[in-house]
Design an enzyme around this catalytic site. Sequence first.
Site, PDB file in Angstrom:
ATOM      1  N   MET A  27       0.853  -1.193   0.000  1.00  0.00           N
ATOM      2  CA  MET A  27       0.000   0.000   0.000  1.00  0.00           C
ATOM      3  C   MET A  27       0.892   1.248   0.000  1.00  0.00           C
ATOM      4  SD  MET A  27      -3.482  -0.857   1.962  1.00  0.00           S
ATOM      5  CE  MET A  27      -2.972  -0.481   3.613  1.00  0.00           C
ATOM      6  N   GLY A  28       2.151   1.072  -0.413  1.00  0.00           N
ATOM      7  CA  GLY A  28       3.053   2.212  -0.522  1.00  0.00           C
ATOM      8  C   GLY A  28       3.597   2.655   0.821  1.00  0.00           C
ATOM      9  N   HIS A  31       8.921   0.896   3.487  1.00  0.00           N
ATOM     10  CA  HIS A  31      10.011   0.901   4.468  1.00  0.00           C
ATOM     11  C   HIS A  31      10.878  -0.326   4.204  1.00  0.00           C
ATOM     12  CE1 HIS A  31       7.664  -2.144   6.500  1.00  0.00           C
ATOM     13  NE2 HIS A  31       6.653  -1.311   6.623  1.00  0.00           N
ATOM     14  N   HIS A  34       9.295  -3.719   3.367  1.00  0.00           N
ATOM     15  CA  HIS A  34       8.860  -3.933   1.973  1.00  0.00           C
ATOM     16  C   HIS A  34      10.067  -4.204   1.073  1.00  0.00           C
ATOM     17  CE1 HIS A  34       5.625  -1.043   3.401  1.00  0.00           C
ATOM     18  NE2 HIS A  34       4.910  -2.081   3.000  1.00  0.00           N
ATOM     19  N   ASP A 147       2.118  -9.042   9.539  1.00  0.00           N
ATOM     20  CA  ASP A 147       0.662  -9.155   9.484  1.00  0.00           C
ATOM     21  C   ASP A 147       0.325 -10.640   9.446  1.00  0.00           C
ATOM     22  OD1 ASP A 147      -0.113  -6.328   9.287  1.00  0.00           O
ATOM     23  OD2 ASP A 147       1.091  -6.399   7.480  1.00  0.00           O
ATOM     24  N   ARG A 184       2.820   2.771   9.985  1.00  0.00           N
ATOM     25  CA  ARG A 184       2.124   3.499  11.054  1.00  0.00           C
ATOM     26  C   ARG A 184       3.066   4.057  12.117  1.00  0.00           C
ATOM     27  NH1 ARG A 184      -3.658   1.628  10.802  1.00  0.00           N
ATOM     28  NH2 ARG A 184      -3.552   0.196   9.081  1.00  0.00           N
TER      29      ARG A 184
HETATM   30  O1  PAF Z   1      -0.152  -5.633   3.773  1.00  0.00           O
HETATM   31  C1  PAF Z   1      -0.546  -4.739   3.002  1.00  0.00           C
HETATM   32  O2  PAF Z   1       0.142  -3.763   2.732  1.00  0.00           O
HETATM   33  C2  PAF Z   1      -1.945  -4.846   2.389  1.00  0.00           C
HETATM   34  O3  PAF Z   1      -2.842  -5.419   3.286  1.00  0.00           O
HETATM   35  C3  PAF Z   1      -1.957  -5.607   1.052  1.00  0.00           C
HETATM   36  C4  PAF Z   1      -1.527  -7.049   1.213  1.00  0.00           C
HETATM   37  C5  PAF Z   1      -1.032  -4.907   0.060  1.00  0.00           C
HETATM   38  C6  PAF Z   1      -3.374  -5.604   0.469  1.00  0.00           C
HETATM   39  O4  PAF Z   1      -3.852  -4.318   0.273  1.00  0.00           O
END
Ligand code: PAF
Length: 277
Positions: A27-28, A31, A34, A147, A184
């Site tokens: 979701m951009g 960090h 990612h 997550d 966050r």
């Molecule tokens: O973990 C995330 O950033 C989001 O939940 C995802 C997997 C990109 C789905 O929108």
Amino acid sequence: MQIISSLSELRTARLSLTGRVGLVPTMGYLHEGHLSLVRRAKEECDHAIVTIFVNPTQFGANEDLSKYPRDMERDLNLLHPLGVDVVWTPTAEIIYPPGYQTWVEVDALTKGLEGAMRPGHFRGVATVVAKLFNATQPHKAYFGQKDAQQAAVIRRMAVDLNFPLEVIISPTTREADGLAMSSRNKYLNEAERKAATVLFRALSAAKELYEAGERDGETLRRKMKDVLSNESLVQVQYVSCADYDSLEELDVVTGKTLLSMAVYLGKTRLIDNFVLG
Ligand code: PAF
């Protein structure tokens, strides 16, 4: 690196990628967590596709979608040196065309933990991830262990809907003091940022008990609550010791187990987890 928003251009770009393709959905506001997924995708596949889409359907009515941090230019600058082949940045209208009414729901796995606190959240996640899988046709898709319930839901969905791909869950990337990296974290003020290490400390304390031979689920949950309660800025939402695959709370720990928690620090909601066994 091709930066594409339209679906037809994405399909053309995808057709030109021969060999194995790794997908990193995001979701951009990227960090290091990612970026480590992107590096892994590049190592394990011939090509990497990253998607950047702040998915409105996974936000609850009380969760401010408009305040979710965004910085596309910074994200693209971070991705460029990693050798990403395609970045797909669809609009909400592309993902959810007018009249949209098709949803993916994963049943029992989404009832507890985050699912209980955030009704509808996993319906939004499962739906958008299924659509990203369809659009990008990856061989492997990479998600973070941070997550944990999302990871379990996506693993289940990929099997249940026969997606011909491998879901890879990568370990949580942490700051030097143990705080799990998250977009966050930027909302935390100085005092909250200091206090935020309590999640890592609580999980570590329970893990230490487990490593010393403790197998009683309630004792492990109590240990985490005790450590969290020493931090006055923290408001606990839930603490869990559950089976890694079913996410059912455990009386006795036997196999692979998920210790997890969600807390509020001021207005910021943080989650974290450890996997045992
Ligand atoms: O973990 C995330 O950033 C989001 O939940 C995802 C997997 C990109 C789905 O929108």
